[in-house]
Design a protein around this motif. Structure first.
Motif, PDB file in Angstrom:
ATOM      1  N   ASN A  69       0.832  -1.197   0.000  1.00 22.24           N
ATOM      2  CA  ASN A  69       0.000   0.000   0.000  1.00 22.24           C
ATOM      3  C   ASN A  69       0.870   1.251   0.000  1.00 22.24           C
ATOM      4  O   ASN A  69       1.960   1.267   0.590  1.00 22.24           O
ATOM      5  N   ARG A  70       0.361   2.317  -0.611  1.00 24.69           N
ATOM      6  CA  ARG A  70       1.067   3.597  -0.589  1.00 24.69           C
ATOM      7  C   ARG A  70       0.645   4.470   0.593  1.00 24.69           C
ATOM      8  O   ARG A  70       1.146   5.579   0.762  1.00 24.69           O
ATOM      9  N   VAL A  71      -0.291   3.967   1.404  1.00 25.22           N
ATOM     10  CA  VAL A  71      -0.712   4.645   2.627  1.00 25.22           C
ATOM     11  C   VAL A  71      -0.751   3.603   3.737  1.00 25.22           C
ATOM     12  O   VAL A  71      -1.273   2.504   3.534  1.00 25.22           O
ATOM     13  N   ASN A 117      -3.039  -5.338   4.681  1.00 31.28           N
ATOM     14  CA  ASN A 117      -2.684  -3.922   4.767  1.00 31.28           C
ATOM     15  C   ASN A 117      -1.531  -3.735   5.750  1.00 31.28           C
ATOM     16  O   ASN A 117      -1.653  -4.063   6.934  1.00 31.28           O
ATOM     17  N   VAL A 139       2.006   8.549   4.038  1.00 31.21           N
ATOM     18  CA  VAL A 139       1.679   8.505   2.618  1.00 31.21           C
ATOM     19  C   VAL A 139       2.996   8.470   1.846  1.00 31.21           C
ATOM     20  O   VAL A 139       3.815   9.391   1.949  1.00 31.21           O
ATOM     21  N   LYS A 188       2.913   4.858  -7.873  1.00 31.86           N
ATOM     22  CA  LYS A 188       1.554   4.379  -7.657  1.00 31.86           C
ATOM     23  C   LYS A 188       1.020   3.759  -8.947  1.00 31.86           C
ATOM     24  O   LYS A 188       1.041   4.392 -10.001  1.00 31.86           O
ATOM     25  N   ASP A 192      -5.402   3.450  -4.240  1.00 30.51           N
ATOM     26  CA  ASP A 192      -5.012   3.257  -2.846  1.00 30.51           C
ATOM     27  C   ASP A 192      -6.065   2.425  -2.111  1.00 30.51           C
ATOM     28  O   ASP A 192      -7.272   2.644  -2.291  1.00 30.51           O
ATOM     29  N   ARG A 193      -5.618   1.485  -1.306  1.00 29.98           N
ATOM     30  CA  ARG A 193      -6.529   0.695  -0.476  1.00 29.98           C
ATOM     31  C   ARG A 193      -6.973   1.497   0.749  1.00 29.98           C
ATOM     32  O   ARG A 193      -8.000   1.221   1.353  1.00 29.98           O
ATOM     33  N   HIS A 195      -7.314   5.629   2.140  1.00 29.56           N
ATOM     34  CA  HIS A 195      -7.228   7.029   1.756  1.00 29.56           C
ATOM     35  C   HIS A 195      -7.849   7.918   2.826  1.00 29.56           C
ATOM     36  O   HIS A 195      -8.594   7.459   3.692  1.00 29.56           O
ATOM     37  N   THR A 234      -8.120  13.385  -6.615  1.00 26.84           N
ATOM     38  CA  THR A 234      -6.761  12.896  -6.401  1.00 26.84           C
ATOM     39  C   THR A 234      -5.845  14.097  -6.206  1.00 26.84           C
ATOM     40  O   THR A 234      -6.068  15.180  -6.753  1.00 26.84           O
ATOM     41  N   HIS A 239      -2.855  10.305  -5.367  1.00 25.66           N
ATOM     42  CA  HIS A 239      -3.488   9.678  -4.209  1.00 25.66           C
ATOM     43  C   HIS A 239      -4.948  10.102  -4.116  1.00 25.66           C
ATOM     44  O   HIS A 239      -5.261  11.302  -4.111  1.00 25.66           O
TER      45      HIS A 239
END
Length: 247
Positions: A69-71, A117, A139, A188, A192-193, A195, A234, A239
């Motif tokens: 994940n990016r977050v 996650n 993030v 990315k 995103d899973r 946010h 976004t 994101h």
């Protein structure tokens, strides 16, 4: 005009199970609010919470597909014993260790929740002594300085530090978690899973806030959401985030 983070939105195949996991992880309660599961401090549902950034777990039919994940969350601990106890307890509840390239010598532990996650259980740090259980909302990004410029205008949160490696925000009240934009390799490639959902203040106009964000560099996002009271956007690095309507 400015917005505040209302909660973090997590997509899940089993929202109830993921909500229960995070309630256990944070020492909070899971509240069933329609189809989603909201996780916030015990003692009754308060939304938006004046201190914490809650978690809203929303059911979706698609599983997690991104390698990472990016977050993600960083969890706070108060001692080495607390860190070890929390890690052991979460493993008992379905968390598993994951390798995201952190190496063997870091003082934190990287785990994944039951749907994959990632999150970190940090060693005790003085800066996190009063954040509550969520120390940092992290993030991944390519350009922390650019993210600081956009999010510094989007939110009413205070920018505490910005370098080429990260940008760090916190509520101007000096409470709750930090929000960090961390320079991270990779790009990315999928939605995103997790946010952020943002909320105007009473008396502010949601549509005016959305127009302001577009002028700052936000882009409209069509996820097939249809006619809903929130607006999906976004940020300049792609994101996703939502601007909610006032309750």
């Amino acid at each position: 005009m400015a917005l505040r983070p209302a909660h973090l939105n997590i997509k899940a195949l089993d929202a109830s199970a993921v909500g229960r996991f995070w309630a256990e992880a944070l020492g909070w309660s899971a509240y069933s609010a329609g189809v989603s599961t909201y996780v916030g401090p015990a003692g009754g549902l308060v939304w938006p919470d004046p201190v914490v950034v809650g978690i809203d777990v929303v059911p979706v039919p698609e599983p997690k597909t991104a390698t990472k994940n990016r977050v993600h969350f960083d969890l706070a601990t108060t001692s080495a014993a607390h860190q070890a106890e929390l890690i052991a307890r979460l493993k008992d509840r379905g968390a598993r260790p994951v390798d995201v390239g952190q190496g063997a010598d870091v003082p934190w532990t990287v785990l994944a929740d039951p749907e994959g996650n990632e999150f970190c259980v940090l060693e005790p740090r003085e800066i996190h002594r009063d954040t509550g259980p969520v120390a940092v909302m992290v993030v991944d990004c390519a350009d922390p300085r650019a993210m600081a410029r956009f999010w510094g205008e989007a939110l009413d949160w205070t920018l505490h530090e910005v370098t080429d490696e990260h940008a760090l925000f916190r509520s101007p009240k000096g409470v709750g978690p930090y929000l960090e934009f961390l320079r991270t390799p990779g790009v990315k490639t999928v939605p995103d899973r997790i946010h952020l959902d943002l909320l105007p203040y009473p008396g502010d106009d949601k549509e005016a806030e959305v127009s302001r964000l577009r002028a700052l560099g936000a882009t409209d996002l069509d996820l097939g959401q249809g006619d809903v009271p929130w607006t999906c956007l976004t940020d300049p690095e792609g994101h996703e985030f939502c601007v909610l309507a006032l309750p």
